[in-house]
Scaffold this motif. Structure first.
Motif, mmCIF file in Angstrom:
data_model
loop_
_atom_site.group_PDB
_atom_site.id
_atom_site.type_symbol
_atom_site.label_atom_id
_atom_site.label_comp_id
_atom_site.label_asym_id
_atom_site.label_seq_id
_atom_site.Cartn_x
_atom_site.Cartn_y
_atom_site.Cartn_z
ATOM 1 N N GLY A 272 34.000 4.142 -61.237
ATOM 2 C CA GLY A 272 33.009 4.523 -60.239
ATOM 3 C C GLY A 272 31.646 3.930 -60.514
ATOM 4 N N GLU A 273 31.284 3.818 -61.783
ATOM 5 C CA GLU A 273 29.989 3.234 -62.136
ATOM 6 C C GLU A 273 29.968 1.730 -61.884
ATOM 7 N N LEU A 274 31.082 1.092 -62.130
ATOM 8 C CA LEU A 274 31.128 -0.367 -62.065
ATOM 9 C C LEU A 274 31.424 -0.926 -60.687
ATOM 10 N N PHE A 275 32.097 -0.140 -59.822
ATOM 11 C CA PHE A 275 32.560 -0.709 -58.558
ATOM 12 C C PHE A 275 32.045 0.018 -57.323
ATOM 13 N N THR A 276 30.988 0.815 -57.477
ATOM 14 C CA THR A 276 30.299 1.390 -56.322
ATOM 15 C C THR A 276 28.818 1.082 -56.441
ATOM 16 N N ARG A 277 28.140 1.038 -55.300
ATOM 17 C CA ARG A 277 26.741 0.604 -55.293
ATOM 18 C C ARG A 277 25.820 1.562 -56.031
ATOM 19 N N ASP A 278 26.047 2.853 -55.918
ATOM 20 C CA ASP A 278 25.140 3.826 -56.520
ATOM 21 C C ASP A 278 25.586 4.308 -57.887
ATOM 22 N N GLY A 279 26.859 4.059 -58.258
ATOM 23 C CA GLY A 279 27.327 4.501 -59.550
ATOM 24 C C GLY A 279 27.442 6.012 -59.637
ATOM 25 N N VAL A 280 27.749 6.500 -60.851
ATOM 26 C CA VAL A 280 27.943 7.938 -61.026
ATOM 27 C C VAL A 280 27.154 8.494 -62.204
ATOM 28 N N GLY A 281 26.555 7.641 -63.024
ATOM 29 C CA GLY A 281 25.829 8.100 -64.200
ATOM 30 C C GLY A 281 24.393 7.633 -64.197
ATOM 31 N N THR A 282 23.828 7.475 -65.402
ATOM 32 C CA THR A 282 22.455 6.994 -65.559
ATOM 33 C C THR A 282 22.479 5.572 -66.094
ATOM 34 N N MET A 283 21.717 4.697 -65.465
ATOM 35 C CA MET A 283 21.587 3.322 -65.932
ATOM 36 C C MET A 283 20.186 3.116 -66.490
ATOM 37 N N ILE A 284 20.115 2.473 -67.643
ATOM 38 C CA ILE A 284 18.839 2.141 -68.255
ATOM 39 C C ILE A 284 18.735 0.626 -68.292
ATOM 40 N N THR A 285 17.680 0.111 -67.700
ATOM 41 C CA THR A 285 17.537 -1.335 -67.572
ATOM 42 C C THR A 285 16.072 -1.726 -67.482
ATOM 43 N N GLN A 286 15.756 -2.907 -67.978
ATOM 44 C CA GLN A 286 14.418 -3.461 -67.817
ATOM 45 C C GLN A 286 14.230 -4.021 -66.417
ATOM 46 N N HIS A 287 15.349 -4.333 -65.763
ATOM 47 C CA HIS A 287 15.304 -4.949 -64.436
ATOM 48 C C HIS A 287 15.407 -3.874 -63.370
ATOM 49 N N ARG A 288 14.683 -4.041 -62.315
ATOM 50 C CA ARG A 288 14.715 -3.059 -61.239
ATOM 51 C C ARG A 288 16.006 -3.211 -60.446
ATOM 52 N N TYR A 289 16.727 -2.127 -60.391
ATOM 53 C CA TYR A 289 17.985 -2.067 -59.642
ATOM 54 C C TYR A 289 17.690 -2.054 -58.144
ATOM 55 N N GLU A 290 16.555 -1.484 -57.794
ATOM 56 C CA GLU A 290 16.113 -1.428 -56.409
ATOM 57 C C GLU A 290 14.672 -1.896 -56.371
ATOM 58 N N GLN A 291 14.367 -2.823 -55.495
ATOM 59 C CA GLN A 291 13.006 -3.352 -55.447
ATOM 60 C C GLN A 291 12.529 -3.574 -54.024
ATOM 61 N N LEU A 292 11.245 -3.369 -53.857
ATOM 62 C CA LEU A 292 10.558 -3.654 -52.603
ATOM 63 C C LEU A 292 9.884 -5.006 -52.763
ATOM 64 N N ARG A 293 10.164 -5.924 -51.853
ATOM 65 C CA ARG A 293 9.645 -7.286 -51.995
ATOM 66 C C ARG A 293 9.513 -7.955 -50.637
ATOM 67 N N ALA A 294 8.868 -9.114 -50.658
ATOM 68 C CA ALA A 294 8.765 -9.914 -49.434
ATOM 69 C C ALA A 294 10.142 -10.464 -49.072
ATOM 70 N N ALA A 295 10.429 -10.529 -47.786
ATOM 71 C CA ALA A 295 11.718 -11.048 -47.327
ATOM 72 C C ALA A 295 11.726 -12.567 -47.364
ATOM 73 N N GLY A 296 12.927 -13.132 -47.487
ATOM 74 C CA GLY A 296 13.116 -14.573 -47.418
ATOM 75 C C GLY A 296 14.258 -14.890 -46.479
ATOM 76 N N VAL A 297 14.447 -16.162 -46.201
ATOM 77 C CA VAL A 297 15.488 -16.550 -45.245
ATOM 78 C C VAL A 297 16.874 -16.118 -45.737
ATOM 79 N N GLU A 298 17.029 -15.972 -47.073
ATOM 80 C CA GLU A 298 18.323 -15.542 -47.596
ATOM 81 C C GLU A 298 18.641 -14.090 -47.239
ATOM 82 N N ASP A 299 17.626 -13.359 -46.730
ATOM 83 C CA ASP A 299 17.824 -11.954 -46.355
ATOM 84 C C ASP A 299 18.204 -11.781 -44.888
ATOM 85 N N ILE A 300 18.260 -12.864 -44.125
ATOM 86 C CA ILE A 300 18.521 -12.759 -42.689
ATOM 87 C C ILE A 300 19.833 -12.016 -42.412
ATOM 88 N N GLY A 301 20.887 -12.400 -43.124
ATOM 89 C CA GLY A 301 22.180 -11.753 -42.904
ATOM 90 C C GLY A 301 22.117 -10.261 -43.186
#
Length: 436
Positions: A272-301
């Protein structure tokens, strides 16, 4: 039938993760309590599935529970200090015996391939050995820890070579020294040090707890090491929570992309943690799992997929791919693990020194996290930076949301001339404005 459709839907949505995990290196810690509670068989099946899907696996296992049981049965009470026991020769003999028994049991289960078993047809080569070098803890606060040790180094080249040969590497909580001694190690430290040495993509710690929780008992899905470390103050040294959280923070601070705290009690936790978008436990990471940013053409789809249901319901004006491509520099998106789950646009009208807040949308599954407010706050910040002193928005369904966030009803003639001329009278959108 519904269960079948539910599985098919999950399987379809898991395909990006199957592709993303293939060829990646995961270090997984399974504590001894999981084996003692009868969870070993199903965990091994999940690990075998990961191996089959192309994941390079290193599995560290704990034996603390089993050793405690042996010592208790024999009436042996170990000396404890700083959360560790003093592994004298008597205790170390039991540690070595239990570690060998547990390793053999795991290797036997990973070799199981009888018909009508989950591992039928899967050939797993499992390798263990002197892959972790150790040194003694020595004398601390006047206490000689004897054969209790800590990791000195990991033979990372040897481990990588085994993984490249498609072997599953199995590591007991033991370390070896250049003097020929064997030391008792903390299994969480072994997992953490191996993950760092390999620059693993994930460190997964399976323990009693299903993750970290806030004061109200709500599961914390994602934390940075800096956010997680204060929680160590509430944990007693040596207990599982402290060991796992400390290992997770150290790993995340030293190059391991993501560390996960999961419960072995949940039969679905690992997959469940590895194959679903939200997971089931706690993740600790230096990288933001969710981020607010400027859109680019790769986001059109992703934008088209997000906006289509709202356009069909009449909540948003339909936007073509060409229009989005033309206006993409006006858009912000919230991206969650590769998926666009929110967006908003700021269209500037220079002649009137005002801006239009447009196309505010959040995916239905993520509307409880104040993401609309985050988008609005960032739009307002950008508008002020551009010298815009007033925002307006047109809405047919969400006037109350704008009122709650400082907008007031306005007249059509207050719109900039270009926008007023393009107003769709058939939609009868309400005009809302806000001074900045």
């Amino acid at each position: 039938m519904n269960t079948s459709f539910s599985f098919v839907d999950w399987f379809r949505h898991s395909s990006p993760y199957i592709n993303a995990h293939r060829g990646r290196t995961f270090v997984v810690l399974v504590e001894g309590e999981a084996m003692a509670a009868g969870r070993g068989e199903s965990l091994i099946q999940d690990l075998a599935l990961l191996h089959t899907l192309g994941v390079k696996l290193v599995v560290a296992f704990g034996i603390r529970h089993q050793v405690h049981s042996v010592l208790e049965a024999e009436g042996i009470s170990p000396v404890r200090h700083q959360g560790r026991w003093v592994a004298d020769e008597t205790i170390m003999a039991r540690v070595e015996r239990v570690a060998a028994e547990q390793r053999l049991w795991l290797e036997a289960r990973l070799s199981l391939g009888l018909p009508n078993t989950p591992l039928h047809g899967i050939e797993l080569t499992t390798v263990s050995g002197n892959l972790v070098m150790a040194k003694p803890l020595g004398v601390r606060d006047g206490v000689d820890f004897q054969r209790s040790g800590e990791v000195r180094r990991v033979r990372s080249g040897a481990v990588r070579a085994l993984l490249e040969q498609h072997s599953l590497v199995l590591l007991p909580p033991l370390g070896f020294s250049s003097t020929g001694e064997v030391f008792d190690l903390d299994a969480a430290e072994v997992a953490q040090q191996v993950a760092v040495a390999l620059k693993a993509d994930k460190l997964i710690l399976l323990g009693e707890s299903d993750g970290l929780r806030d004061d109200s008992g709500r599961l914390l899905r994602q934390l940075s090491p800096a956010e997680a470390r204060p929680l160590l103050d509430d944990a007693s040294i040596g207990e599982e929570r402290a060991r796992h959280l400390g290992a997770a923070c150290e790993a995340a601070s030293h190059g391991v992309a993501r560390t996960h705290l999961l419960s072995w009690r949940d039969a679905d936790a690992l997959l469940g943690e590895l194959f679903t978008r939200d997971g089931v436990g706690t993740m600790i990471t230096q990288h933001r799992y969710e981020q607010l940013r400027a859109a680019g053409v790769e986001d059109i789809g992703g934008l088209l997929e997000l906006l289509d249901p709202l356009e069909k319901r009449g909540m948003l004006v339909p936007r073509s791919r060409e229009r989005l491509e033309h206006e993409i520099d006006d858009y912000l998106v919230i991206e969650r693990d590769g998926m666009v789950i929110g967006c908003a646009a700021l269209h500037r009208f220079d002649d009137a020194n005002v801006g239009e807040l447009a196309c505010v949308a959040v995916h239905p599954d993520y509307r409880s996290g104040a993401r609309g407010e985050r988008l609005l706050a960032e739009i307002e910040r950008q508008a002020r930076r551009q010298g815009i002193d007033r925002l307006f928005a047109l809405t047919t369904h969400t006037a109350h949301w704008f009122l709650e966030h400082g907008f007031v009803p306005s007249a059509l003639d207050e719109l900039p001339p270009l926008r007023r001329d393009a107003y769709n009278h058939a939609r009868k959108s309400k005009v809302m404005s806000k001074a900045l």
